[in-house]
Design a protein around this motif. Sequence first.
Motif, short mmCIF file in Angstrom:
data_model
loop_
_atom_site.label_atom_id
_atom_site.label_comp_id
_atom_site.label_asym_id
_atom_site.label_seq_id
_atom_site.Cartn_x
_atom_site.Cartn_y
_atom_site.Cartn_z
N THR A 138 0.71 -1.16 0.24
CA THR A 138 0.05 0.05 -0.06
C THR A 138 0.78 1.35 0.01
O THR A 138 2.24 0.90 0.10
CB THR A 138 -1.01 0.07 1.22
N ALA A 139 0.50 2.45 0.19
CA ALA A 139 0.95 3.53 0.24
C ALA A 139 -0.01 4.74 0.91
O ALA A 139 -0.92 4.54 0.88
CB ALA A 139 1.59 4.27 -1.12
N ALA A 140 0.75 5.51 1.74
CA ALA A 140 0.09 6.38 2.48
C ALA A 140 1.14 7.47 2.82
O ALA A 140 2.36 7.45 2.63
CB ALA A 140 -0.53 5.76 3.91
N THR A 141 0.51 8.74 3.47
CA THR A 141 1.47 9.74 3.88
C THR A 141 1.96 9.48 4.88
O THR A 141 1.54 8.60 5.80
CB THR A 141 0.50 11.03 3.86
N TRP A 142 3.11 10.01 5.35
CA TRP A 142 3.98 9.97 6.63
C TRP A 142 3.14 10.26 7.90
O TRP A 142 3.41 9.48 8.70
CB TRP A 142 5.07 10.86 6.45
N ASP A 143 2.13 11.20 7.82
CA ASP A 143 1.34 11.29 8.97
C ASP A 143 0.74 10.03 9.48
O ASP A 143 0.29 9.88 10.69
CB ASP A 143 0.49 12.53 8.88
N THR A 144 0.38 9.30 8.40
CA THR A 144 -0.47 8.04 8.65
C THR A 144 0.36 6.72 8.66
O THR A 144 0.00 5.80 9.36
CB THR A 144 -1.38 7.78 7.57
N VAL A 145 1.56 6.56 8.16
CA VAL A 145 2.38 5.56 8.11
C VAL A 145 2.58 4.63 9.49
O VAL A 145 2.27 3.42 9.39
CB VAL A 145 3.61 5.83 7.45
N PRO A 146 2.85 5.45 10.38
CA PRO A 146 3.28 4.70 11.74
C PRO A 146 2.01 3.80 12.31
O PRO A 146 1.87 2.56 12.73
CB PRO A 146 3.83 5.72 12.68
N ALA A 147 0.78 4.83 12.32
CA ALA A 147 -0.38 4.17 12.71
C ALA A 147 -0.87 2.96 11.98
O ALA A 147 -1.42 1.99 12.38
CB ALA A 147 -1.50 5.18 12.87
N LEU A 148 -0.77 3.26 10.45
CA LEU A 148 -1.23 2.16 9.59
C LEU A 148 -0.29 0.76 9.83
O LEU A 148 -1.27 -0.18 9.87
CB LEU A 148 -0.86 2.84 8.06
N ILE A 149 0.79 1.01 9.83
CA ILE A 149 1.70 -0.20 10.28
C ILE A 149 1.24 -1.06 11.57
O ILE A 149 1.04 -2.26 11.62
CB ILE A 149 3.04 -0.03 9.99
N ASP A 150 1.11 -0.25 12.64
CA ASP A 150 0.65 -0.58 13.64
C ASP A 150 -0.73 -1.64 13.64
O ASP A 150 -1.12 -2.46 14.08
CB ASP A 150 0.55 0.51 14.76
N ALA A 151 -1.48 -0.76 12.93
CA ALA A 151 -3.01 -1.36 12.96
C ALA A 151 -2.96 -2.79 11.90
O ALA A 151 -3.75 -3.58 12.26
CB ALA A 151 -3.85 -0.29 12.19
N VAL A 152 -2.23 -2.63 11.16
CA VAL A 152 -2.01 -3.83 10.29
C VAL A 152 -1.50 -5.01 10.91
O VAL A 152 -2.16 -6.28 11.12
CB VAL A 152 -1.35 -3.60 8.95
N ARG A 153 -0.45 -4.53 11.77
CA ARG A 153 0.30 -5.73 12.70
C ARG A 153 -0.82 -6.35 13.60
O ARG A 153 -0.96 -7.28 13.68
CB ARG A 153 1.32 -5.21 13.28
N THR A 154 -1.51 -5.26 14.30
CA THR A 154 -2.59 -5.67 15.18
C THR A 154 -3.70 -6.49 14.72
O THR A 154 -4.12 -7.49 15.21
CB THR A 154 -2.85 -4.52 16.24
N GLU A 155 -4.40 -5.72 13.76
CA GLU A 155 -5.81 -6.24 13.46
C GLU A 155 -5.47 -7.41 12.48
O GLU A 155 -6.37 -8.31 12.39
CB GLU A 155 -6.47 -5.19 12.95
N VAL A 156 -4.68 -7.33 11.66
CA VAL A 156 -4.61 -8.33 10.56
C VAL A 156 -4.16 -9.65 11.30
O VAL A 156 -4.49 -10.81 11.01
CB VAL A 156 -3.78 -7.86 9.28
N GLY A 157 -3.17 -9.34 12.21
CA GLY A 157 -2.61 -10.58 13.16
C GLY A 157 -3.72 -11.15 13.87
O GLY A 157 -3.98 -12.56 13.91
N ALA A 158 -4.49 -10.37 14.49
CA ALA A 158 -5.60 -11.02 15.29
C ALA A 158 -6.72 -11.57 14.34
O ALA A 158 -7.40 -12.83 14.67
CB ALA A 158 -6.49 -9.60 15.90
N ALA A 159 -6.99 -11.05 12.99
CA ALA A 159 -7.71 -11.80 12.11
C ALA A 159 -7.25 -12.95 11.70
O ALA A 159 -8.11 -14.06 11.77
CB ALA A 159 -8.10 -11.00 11.13
N ALA A 160 -6.00 -13.12 11.45
CA ALA A 160 -5.33 -14.57 11.07
C ALA A 160 -5.62 -15.34 12.26
O ALA A 160 -5.98 -16.58 12.30
CB ALA A 160 -3.89 -14.28 10.73
N LEU A 161 -5.34 -15.15 13.36
CA LEU A 161 -5.48 -15.90 14.78
C LEU A 161 -6.79 -16.54 14.68
O LEU A 161 -7.25 -17.45 15.05
CB LEU A 161 -5.01 -15.21 15.86
#
Lengths: 535, 535
Positions: B408-431
């Motif tokens: 994906t791509a996002a502006t820098w103001d969003t990048v850290p929160a985006l990466i955190d959310a993917v790690r957390t939420e997609v990880g949880a969804a996979a579990l």
Amino acid sequence: MSTASPLPGTSRTRSWWGWGYVDAHPDDAECLAMGALLPGTLARPLPIPRVADLDITRPAVTPPSALAHLVTADPEARAAHAMGKAYRDVARALRGRPGRIPDLVALPTCDQDVTDLLDWAGDHDVAVIPFGGGSSVVGGVEYRGDAHRAVLSLDLTSMDRVLEIDATSRSARIQAGALGPVLEQQLRPHGLTLRHFPQSFEFSTLGGWLATRAGGHYATVHTHIDDFVQSLRVITPAGTSTSWRLPASGAGPSPDRLFLGSEGTLGVITEAWMRLQQRPVHKASASVSFTDFSRALDAVRAIAQSDLAPANCRLLDPGEALLSGAASDGSSVLVLGFESATSRVDDRLASALDIARSHGGQGDDEERNSPAGAGGSAVSAWRSAFLRMPYIRDGLARVGAVVETFETAATWDTVPALIDAVRTEVGAAALKATGHPATVNCRLTHVYPDGAAPYFTVAVAGRPGDEVAVWDEIKAVATEVLHRHRATITHHHAVGRDHRPGYDLQRPAPFALALQAAKDALDPHHVLNPGVLIG
Amino acid sequence: MSTASPLPGTSRTRSWWGWGYVDAHPDDAECLAMGALLPGTLARPLPIPRVADLDITRPAVTPPSALAHLVTADPEARAAHAMGKAYRDVARALRGRPGRIPDLVALPTCDQDVTDLLDWAGDHDVAVIPFGGGSSVVGGVEYRGDAHRAVLSLDLTSMDRVLEIDATSRSARIQAGALGPVLEQQLRPHGLTLRHFPQSFEFSTLGGWLATRAGGHYATVHTHIDDFVQSLRVITPAGTSTSWRLPASGAGPSPDRLFLGSEGTLGVITEAWMRLQQRPVHKASASVSFTDFSRALDAVRAIAQSDLAPANCRLLDPGEALLSGAASDGSSVLVLGFESATSRVDDRLASALDIARSHGGQGDDEERNSPAGAGGSAVSAWRSAFLRMPYIRDGLARVGAVVETFETAATWDTVPALIDAVRTEVGAAALKATGHPATVNCRLTHVYPDGAAPYFTVAVAGRPGDEVAVWDEIKAVATEVLHRHRATITHHHAVGRDHRPGYDLQRPAPFALALQAAKDALDPHHVLNPGVLIG
């Protein structure tokens, strides 16, 4: 309401018929002095045209009361919105034959205003001409013909705010009606700049730049405003298009790239998130002269094919160099500039100068070390002349000269032959049309690894009273030469109405089908900038 | 005729169901060893699927005799053209449930062949799926549903020649069916290179890159194939679109930009004039490790906002760094590379390392000075792992793992929160979907002054026999997270069919109207890649 809002910090008056500020116009004596350079020009300058002399009729429509506060029928405002600022427009004004005067001028202050105005226009067969700074040089902001019941000029300059700044992502949300100085003034306190400085900078808007894919500050790499667009907000009769703020995307054809260059035919751009720059602190510039223009072309090509990425890389042919005061000995002059907010640029300039010298260029090391990197006399001379040029054009128009400037781009294998053909054939066409010798000058404004953007200036004494016809005759030949060389009808001035013949030849037929289909879908009543680009 | 033309200089066999070459596939033992890293994977690898086991029916249409020589109904060819190479495709093949097998495969050899095939398909309700190297990871080259009478896979790889080279303008006319190595081999004798090296380089074509707006070699500035397009030739059912060779143009919306990213829905790209590079002779690379990923993000942002323009600027999070062998101590690793054909790049690398160190990075000066600038162990480890990754994915699929990669791509103001959310939420969804812990790794592949392109890899043991459903569940959550953060559904993998839900949410509604209208105009029988992008 006022349509002549002075720029911040100024109370200078804009000309309704000519370029820029009234107080910057050449006076009669200056016009005559300029005319003396072109054999056959008038002995007395044409008088400055007056709105009072125009035949401004009653508007054919009346807006509903809900929109009345946004709309004016003031003759001064209508006259100032009748045309852009092409030579052709100025000549028509000087001869008392301007384009069709719009019935009304609207000054929306928000997106809803724009939507409401478009809805009303669509329902009442009113053509809508989006209008930013009004500096179009291609007939982009006037109405031609009589297919619509009335004409509304939609002036966006009341929407001129920087609405949001995201310093982390170095970007800002900016309303489309902001003139160059207006938006830069709002960015400056944040240490940021859009750094888009077309010749029209003072008199053109962000929305105009976007709608016309304007060429900007950088001579290489990011040459067009397109490259600095993060997202667009466009009001179309079929709804509002808001693209996401993205540094890049591969999700289908770019939505923004459909609206960039759409010249008000698909919708009205009301705001954009733009990528900004930090102000440069490292600068270095120099000029290099060449006795042989073709070797200068080779030098520029080599620099463009290096990875030095100069911010400025303008090659002036001997005529341009003479006119701008950069050289008076028949040399061509290459103006080079490097800048950076983060690292020193001396080495890059030195490398570029090495390349230039290896192609026979005579660099001036003293200039390079001038204070604050402002560059030397040739650089400064060029910059002053650049900003003054449109005023000079209007002064020449007042003594009956015909002046045409057009720009193009072509691949390097074509550039030398293209420049030769323009010089020869357009020069001959001007002579044939007027009986007077013409000057045809050329500069390269932007350069690429695979080609360059030559910019031509043609000046000749016109046939008195018939200047527009002379211009049309010259333009037809120029268009034919560009077409024969497969050189684009415009690199950054847009298509408008004046370039339609060339554009229609250039545009692939299936793309024309697609564009017309998109137009039909977004502007079903066909009220948006009729006659521009398509249809 | 053969659909499995080996690459020049090789006689290696391509896999019909999995990535790349059959002889590069992990064997059973390797699959099990990989699976041991993911708790819950199968104790015995799934068998390698066989074409003979597929239910391949008789073609529903017969081409006319004039086209018969271009078309095959060979089962092997049809199976190899049934899907792309997404995890989802591999999992379906492994479970004996591939996508719909096309009725026919065509191998046109010239534009007229393509026109004739499109004409025939339009007249006979035959869906046409343009097919390059077949490496789509988004369901871009298969047919779903049953709205058409038959399906034709249009394989362009017989059109694989470099037709013309213009060394002056550093560009070449190249047929769209050329695979990466095939076109580079033809450019090499001229000292030129397209320098577009996606992970799929060996197994994808120029036309595929153009149709999907592929991300390429450069991590900054010219990140997408789009930037290297001089002109396109596109066969549409409504006629052939040939844009002029131009280094740049401002004449209306860019025709090329409508076809770039159109993913075979508007026409078939058959050739392009592409901007080339000289081969770099100056190279320097290094890796920098960070104990703190968020400081590493700051470092990368600072480098992206400088004008240093690294060719490589990949940030690997600790999981990525571990998997690729770039670091094993929980560090994040930034892989930096600079290159130039014309000037030394050591200073630029030094400046970038200075920036990285000022954000807590530990640079490795030894690597930087390694022979031929190839970079050190972390750089090499990363590159080997990068090319091996899709084979590993297929090996994991054989032991029942679900592997999803998305970017994906996002502006820098969003990048850290985006990466955190993917790690957390997609990880949880996979579990949640599997009952097993998932690994979610991230790297930045391309960076911009205003944002970055994060690339995620999710791996988890699947529900045996139900891997595709697990993938779909994970994908739905990933799509939702991207949408919530206004991060694009794809930076360079394309939309295809798998990303349609996310794309439909992202695309501005008026642009969807315009795109549908363009589609209706160019493909009036709606045979081109149905279901992709629109409609």
